[in-house]
Design a protein around this motif. Structure first.
Motif, PDB file in Angstrom:
ATOM      1  N   LEU A  18       0.882  -1.210   0.274  1.00 49.70           N
ATOM      2  CA  LEU A  18      -0.004  -0.063  -0.159  1.00 49.70           C
ATOM      3  C   LEU A  18       0.988   1.173  -0.153  1.00 49.70           C
ATOM      4  O   LEU A  18       0.500   2.161  -0.668  1.00 49.70           O
ATOM      5  CB  LEU A  18      -1.013  -0.188   1.123  1.00 49.70           C
ATOM      6  CG  LEU A  18      -1.697   1.162   1.334  1.00 49.70           C
ATOM      7  CD1 LEU A  18      -2.606   1.446   0.294  1.00 49.70           C
ATOM      8  CD2 LEU A  18      -2.523   1.021   2.673  1.00 49.70           C
ATOM      9  N   ALA A  19       1.939   1.303   0.596  1.00 48.56           N
ATOM     10  CA  ALA A  19       2.763   2.337   0.583  1.00 48.56           C
ATOM     11  C   ALA A  19       3.356   2.847  -0.672  1.00 48.56           C
ATOM     12  O   ALA A  19       3.407   3.804  -1.031  1.00 48.56           O
ATOM     13  CB  ALA A  19       4.049   2.026   1.589  1.00 48.56           C
ATOM     14  N   ARG A  20       3.724   1.490  -1.363  1.00 47.89           N
ATOM     15  CA  ARG A  20       4.007   1.814  -2.890  1.00 47.89           C
ATOM     16  C   ARG A  20       3.043   2.524  -3.625  1.00 47.89           C
ATOM     17  O   ARG A  20       3.362   3.313  -4.416  1.00 47.89           O
ATOM     18  CB  ARG A  20       4.492   0.769  -3.456  1.00 47.89           C
ATOM     19  CG  ARG A  20       5.864   0.048  -2.710  1.00 47.89           C
ATOM     20  CD  ARG A  20       6.578  -1.281  -3.544  1.00 47.89           C
ATOM     21  NE  ARG A  20       7.488  -1.864  -3.092  1.00 47.89           N
ATOM     22  CZ  ARG A  20       7.672  -2.787  -1.771  1.00 47.89           C
ATOM     23  NH1 ARG A  20       6.442  -3.538  -1.596  1.00 47.89           N
ATOM     24  NH2 ARG A  20       8.801  -3.212  -1.344  1.00 47.89           N
ATOM     25  N   GLY A  21       1.852   2.101  -3.295  1.00 48.51           N
ATOM     26  CA  GLY A  21       0.612   2.473  -4.020  1.00 48.51           C
ATOM     27  C   GLY A  21       0.315   4.045  -3.786  1.00 48.51           C
ATOM     28  O   GLY A  21       0.202   4.878  -4.702  1.00 48.51           O
ATOM     29  N   ILE A  22       0.586   4.410  -2.608  1.00 48.29           N
ATOM     30  CA  ILE A  22       0.335   5.818  -2.288  1.00 48.29           C
ATOM     31  C   ILE A  22       1.528   6.533  -2.551  1.00 48.29           C
ATOM     32  O   ILE A  22       1.333   7.648  -3.347  1.00 48.29           O
ATOM     33  CB  ILE A  22       0.501   5.899  -0.609  1.00 48.29           C
ATOM     34  CG1 ILE A  22      -0.558   5.205   0.092  1.00 48.29           C
ATOM     35  CG2 ILE A  22       0.464   7.394  -0.128  1.00 48.29           C
ATOM     36  CD1 ILE A  22      -0.659   5.235   1.439  1.00 48.29           C
ATOM     37  N   ALA A  23       2.707   6.248  -2.737  1.00 45.02           N
ATOM     38  CA  ALA A  23       3.969   6.942  -3.569  1.00 45.02           C
ATOM     39  C   ALA A  23       3.487   7.043  -4.985  1.00 45.02           C
ATOM     40  O   ALA A  23       4.072   8.133  -5.576  1.00 45.02           O
ATOM     41  CB  ALA A  23       5.149   6.156  -3.268  1.00 45.02           C
ATOM     42  N   ALA A  24       2.655   6.148  -5.598  1.00 45.12           N
ATOM     43  CA  ALA A  24       2.587   6.314  -6.980  1.00 45.12           C
ATOM     44  C   ALA A  24       1.403   7.341  -7.312  1.00 45.12           C
ATOM     45  O   ALA A  24       1.201   7.425  -8.503  1.00 45.12           O
ATOM     46  CB  ALA A  24       2.191   5.060  -7.720  1.00 45.12           C
ATOM     47  N   ALA A  25       0.545   7.534  -6.244  1.00 51.25           N
ATOM     48  CA  ALA A  25      -0.592   8.189  -6.522  1.00 51.25           C
ATOM     49  C   ALA A  25      -0.284   9.948  -6.218  1.00 51.25           C
ATOM     50  O   ALA A  25       0.134  10.442  -5.512  1.00 51.25           O
ATOM     51  CB  ALA A  25      -1.838   7.924  -5.410  1.00 51.25           C
ATOM     52  N   ALA A 237      -0.152  -9.075  -2.251  1.00 53.30           N
ATOM     53  CA  ALA A 237      -0.872  -8.124  -1.474  1.00 53.30           C
ATOM     54  C   ALA A 237      -1.449  -7.052  -2.354  1.00 53.30           C
ATOM     55  O   ALA A 237      -2.056  -6.250  -2.095  1.00 53.30           O
ATOM     56  CB  ALA A 237      -0.318  -7.293  -0.704  1.00 53.30           C
ATOM     57  N   LYS A 238      -0.986  -7.210  -3.948  1.00 52.29           N
ATOM     58  CA  LYS A 238      -1.376  -6.164  -4.726  1.00 52.29           C
ATOM     59  C   LYS A 238      -2.923  -6.167  -4.949  1.00 52.29           C
ATOM     60  O   LYS A 238      -3.419  -5.021  -5.090  1.00 52.29           O
ATOM     61  CB  LYS A 238      -0.563  -6.505  -6.076  1.00 52.29           C
ATOM     62  CG  LYS A 238       0.904  -6.481  -6.271  1.00 52.29           C
ATOM     63  CD  LYS A 238       1.392  -6.766  -7.385  1.00 52.29           C
ATOM     64  CE  LYS A 238       2.857  -6.348  -7.301  1.00 52.29           C
ATOM     65  NZ  LYS A 238       3.566  -6.619  -8.662  1.00 52.29           N
ATOM     66  N   PRO A 239      -3.637  -7.051  -4.870  1.00 51.21           N
ATOM     67  CA  PRO A 239      -5.206  -6.840  -5.156  1.00 51.21           C
ATOM     68  C   PRO A 239      -5.899  -6.041  -4.111  1.00 51.21           C
ATOM     69  O   PRO A 239      -6.890  -5.660  -4.280  1.00 51.21           O
ATOM     70  CB  PRO A 239      -5.798  -8.385  -4.894  1.00 51.21           C
ATOM     71  CG  PRO A 239      -4.588  -9.367  -5.387  1.00 51.21           C
ATOM     72  CD  PRO A 239      -3.304  -8.454  -4.733  1.00 51.21           C
ATOM     73  N   TYR A 240      -5.338  -5.821  -3.045  1.00 53.70           N
ATOM     74  CA  TYR A 240      -5.805  -5.036  -1.879  1.00 53.70           C
ATOM     75  C   TYR A 240      -5.657  -3.462  -2.080  1.00 53.70           C
ATOM     76  O   TYR A 240      -6.231  -2.712  -1.210  1.00 53.70           O
ATOM     77  CB  TYR A 240      -5.444  -5.461  -0.670  1.00 53.70           C
ATOM     78  CG  TYR A 240      -5.425  -7.014  -0.452  1.00 53.70           C
ATOM     79  CD1 TYR A 240      -6.705  -7.561  -0.459  1.00 53.70           C
ATOM     80  CD2 TYR A 240      -4.283  -7.960  -0.305  1.00 53.70           C
ATOM     81  CE1 TYR A 240      -6.760  -8.838  -0.039  1.00 53.70           C
ATOM     82  CE2 TYR A 240      -4.682  -9.170  -0.374  1.00 53.70           C
ATOM     83  CZ  TYR A 240      -5.818  -9.848  -0.061  1.00 53.70           C
ATOM     84  OH  TYR A 240      -5.959 -10.944  -0.079  1.00 53.70           O
ATOM     85  N   VAL A 241      -4.550  -3.183  -3.093  1.00 51.94           N
ATOM     86  CA  VAL A 241      -4.127  -1.694  -2.946  1.00 51.94           C
ATOM     87  C   VAL A 241      -5.268  -0.970  -3.629  1.00 51.94           C
ATOM     88  O   VAL A 241      -5.313   0.117  -2.964  1.00 51.94           O
ATOM     89  CB  VAL A 241      -2.922  -1.480  -3.874  1.00 51.94           C
ATOM     90  CG1 VAL A 241      -2.375  -0.241  -4.187  1.00 51.94           C
ATOM     91  CG2 VAL A 241      -1.604  -2.205  -3.069  1.00 51.94           C
ATOM     92  N   ASP A 242      -5.981  -1.214  -4.739  1.00 52.66           N
ATOM     93  CA  ASP A 242      -6.671  -0.032  -5.255  1.00 52.66           C
ATOM     94  C   ASP A 242      -7.765   0.235  -4.231  1.00 52.66           C
ATOM     95  O   ASP A 242      -8.080   1.255  -4.301  1.00 52.66           O
ATOM     96  CB  ASP A 242      -7.241  -0.536  -6.555  1.00 52.66           C
ATOM     97  CG  ASP A 242      -6.198  -0.489  -7.781  1.00 52.66           C
ATOM     98  OD1 ASP A 242      -5.302   0.131  -7.538  1.00 52.66           O
ATOM     99  OD2 ASP A 242      -6.144  -1.343  -8.808  1.00 52.66           O
ATOM    100  N   GLY A 243      -8.341  -0.824  -3.708  1.00 59.00           N
ATOM    101  CA  GLY A 243      -9.324  -0.711  -2.767  1.00 59.00           C
ATOM    102  C   GLY A 243      -9.109   0.152  -1.619  1.00 59.00           C
ATOM    103  O   GLY A 243      -9.763   1.216  -1.190  1.00 59.00           O
ATOM    104  N   ALA A 244      -8.034  -0.195  -1.151  1.00 51.48           N
ATOM    105  CA  ALA A 244      -7.296   0.637   0.153  1.00 51.48           C
ATOM    106  C   ALA A 244      -7.144   2.209  -0.463  1.00 51.48           C
ATOM    107  O   ALA A 244      -7.525   2.814   0.466  1.00 51.48           O
ATOM    108  CB  ALA A 244      -6.134   0.343   0.679  1.00 51.48           C
ATOM    109  N   LEU A 245      -6.583   2.424  -1.478  1.00 53.09           N
ATOM    110  CA  LEU A 245      -6.563   3.866  -1.943  1.00 53.09           C
ATOM    111  C   LEU A 245      -7.732   4.571  -2.230  1.00 53.09           C
ATOM    112  O   LEU A 245      -7.896   5.809  -1.812  1.00 53.09           O
ATOM    113  CB  LEU A 245      -6.007   3.612  -3.242  1.00 53.09           C
ATOM    114  CG  LEU A 245      -4.536   3.097  -3.400  1.00 53.09           C
ATOM    115  CD1 LEU A 245      -3.774   3.442  -4.849  1.00 53.09           C
ATOM    116  CD2 LEU A 245      -3.464   4.247  -2.439  1.00 53.09           C
ATOM    117  N   LEU A 246      -8.866   3.605  -2.426  1.00 55.80           N
ATOM    118  CA  LEU A 246     -10.244   4.354  -2.670  1.00 55.80           C
ATOM    119  C   LEU A 246     -10.721   4.725  -1.395  1.00 55.80           C
ATOM    120  O   LEU A 246     -11.472   5.738  -1.147  1.00 55.80           O
ATOM    121  CB  LEU A 246     -11.085   3.266  -3.514  1.00 55.80           C
ATOM    122  CG  LEU A 246     -12.759   3.703  -3.524  1.00 55.80           C
ATOM    123  CD1 LEU A 246     -12.795   5.160  -4.401  1.00 55.80           C
ATOM    124  CD2 LEU A 246     -13.492   2.319  -4.262  1.00 55.80           C
ATOM    125  N   ALA A 247     -10.247   3.776  -0.480  1.00 59.43           N
ATOM    126  CA  ALA A 247     -11.056   4.224   0.999  1.00 59.43           C
ATOM    127  C   ALA A 247     -10.302   5.405   1.440  1.00 59.43           C
ATOM    128  O   ALA A 247     -10.850   6.099   2.259  1.00 59.43           O
ATOM    129  CB  ALA A 247     -10.673   2.934   2.089  1.00 59.43           C
TER     130      ALA A 247
END
Length: 267
Positions: A18-25, A237-247
């Protein structure tokens, strides 16, 4: 203006992804992390992502929250999750909860504080799209079918039973209607525990085995017919990232505790 986010469990299996996903947003900013094993170090150094080199890790949520944030994401463990979320609310931050193991009484206490502070808490037993769809399909099936039980799958080392996904699922199905068992568990002949545990009126059977990551079967039965709804996760854990970013993006639209990612899917 970017949403300033603090992530507890930032170096864990789900948290680091998730941290990587936030960094890319482009609309989010990770301003702090909680990791007892990495306290005092850079998150980027700890997980090997230079985009996060400026994010400092703290030993406790209280230390990380002192710098301030808009949204606090809880991804640690059930032994610390409740205290962390309450601390976030006390600091004026909305909260996203991805940690398993919190009971309904815990959420009632969190809800009271969140409403008193006019803050939102979005608790998701599972951020994966297929898990969200399973919940919706199970609620639809419960309207039409009278008998069901849940099988909860987890890894051999997963200590909380059942998973947060199943706790959330059982609660939501109970809000449709209770199942109608032909023979109640306490009336069974033999060890009653073999019928599983009753959770929000539904019999739940938790399996913890090597080779499992996380999975759920909702088994419905009526005379001469069976319906099985299944969600099964892989090792990533990648399937959980998009949903967590939406949250993270939508939690500020809420007040009080709301359980399930679908609460904000159409917001």
């Amino acid at each position: 203006m970017r949403i300033r986010t603090c992530l507890a469990g930032a170096t864990g299996w789900a948290g680091s992804e998730l941290a990587r996903g936030i960094a890319a947003a482009s609309d989010l900013e990770l301003v702090g992390g909680v990791s007892r094993s990495g306290a005092g170090r850079s998150l980027g150094e700890r997980i090997g992502d230079p985009r996060l080199d400026g994010v400092r890790l703290h030993a406790t949520a209280a230390e990380a929250l002192a710098a301030g944030c808009d949204v606090f994401v809880e991804y640690t463990g059930p032994e610390s999750a409740k205290a962390n979320v309450l601390a976030a609310l006390e600091h004026g931050a909305h909260a996203v909860v991805g940690t398993s193991g919190l009971a309904d009484d815990d959420y009632a206490e969190i809800d009271a504080l969140a409403r008193a502070r006019s803050l939102g808490v979005l608790a998701c037993g599972n951020f994966a799209l297929t898990a969200v769809l399973l919940q919706k399909f199970a609620e639809i099936a419960a309207r039409h079918l009278s008998h069901w039980e849940i099988i909860d799958y987890g890894s051999a080392g997963k200590r909380d039973v059942p998973s947060g996904t199943v706790r959330e699922l059982a609660l939501r199905m109970s809000q449709v209607k209770p199942p109608e068992p032909t023979v109640a568990a306490e009336q069974a002949i033999g060890p009653a525990a073999t019928r599983g545990a009753s959770l929000a009126g539904t019999q739940v059977h938790s399996l913890r085995l090597p080779g499992q990551v996380l999975g759920v079967d909702v088994v419905f039965g009526i005379p001469d017919q069976t319906l099985v709804l299944r969600h099964q996760a892989g090792s990533s854990a990648k399937p959980y990232v998009d949903g967590a970013l939406l949250a993270i993006r939508r939690v500020s639209t809420l007040v009080g505790v709301h359980r399930g990612l679908d609460r904000v899917l159409d917001a």
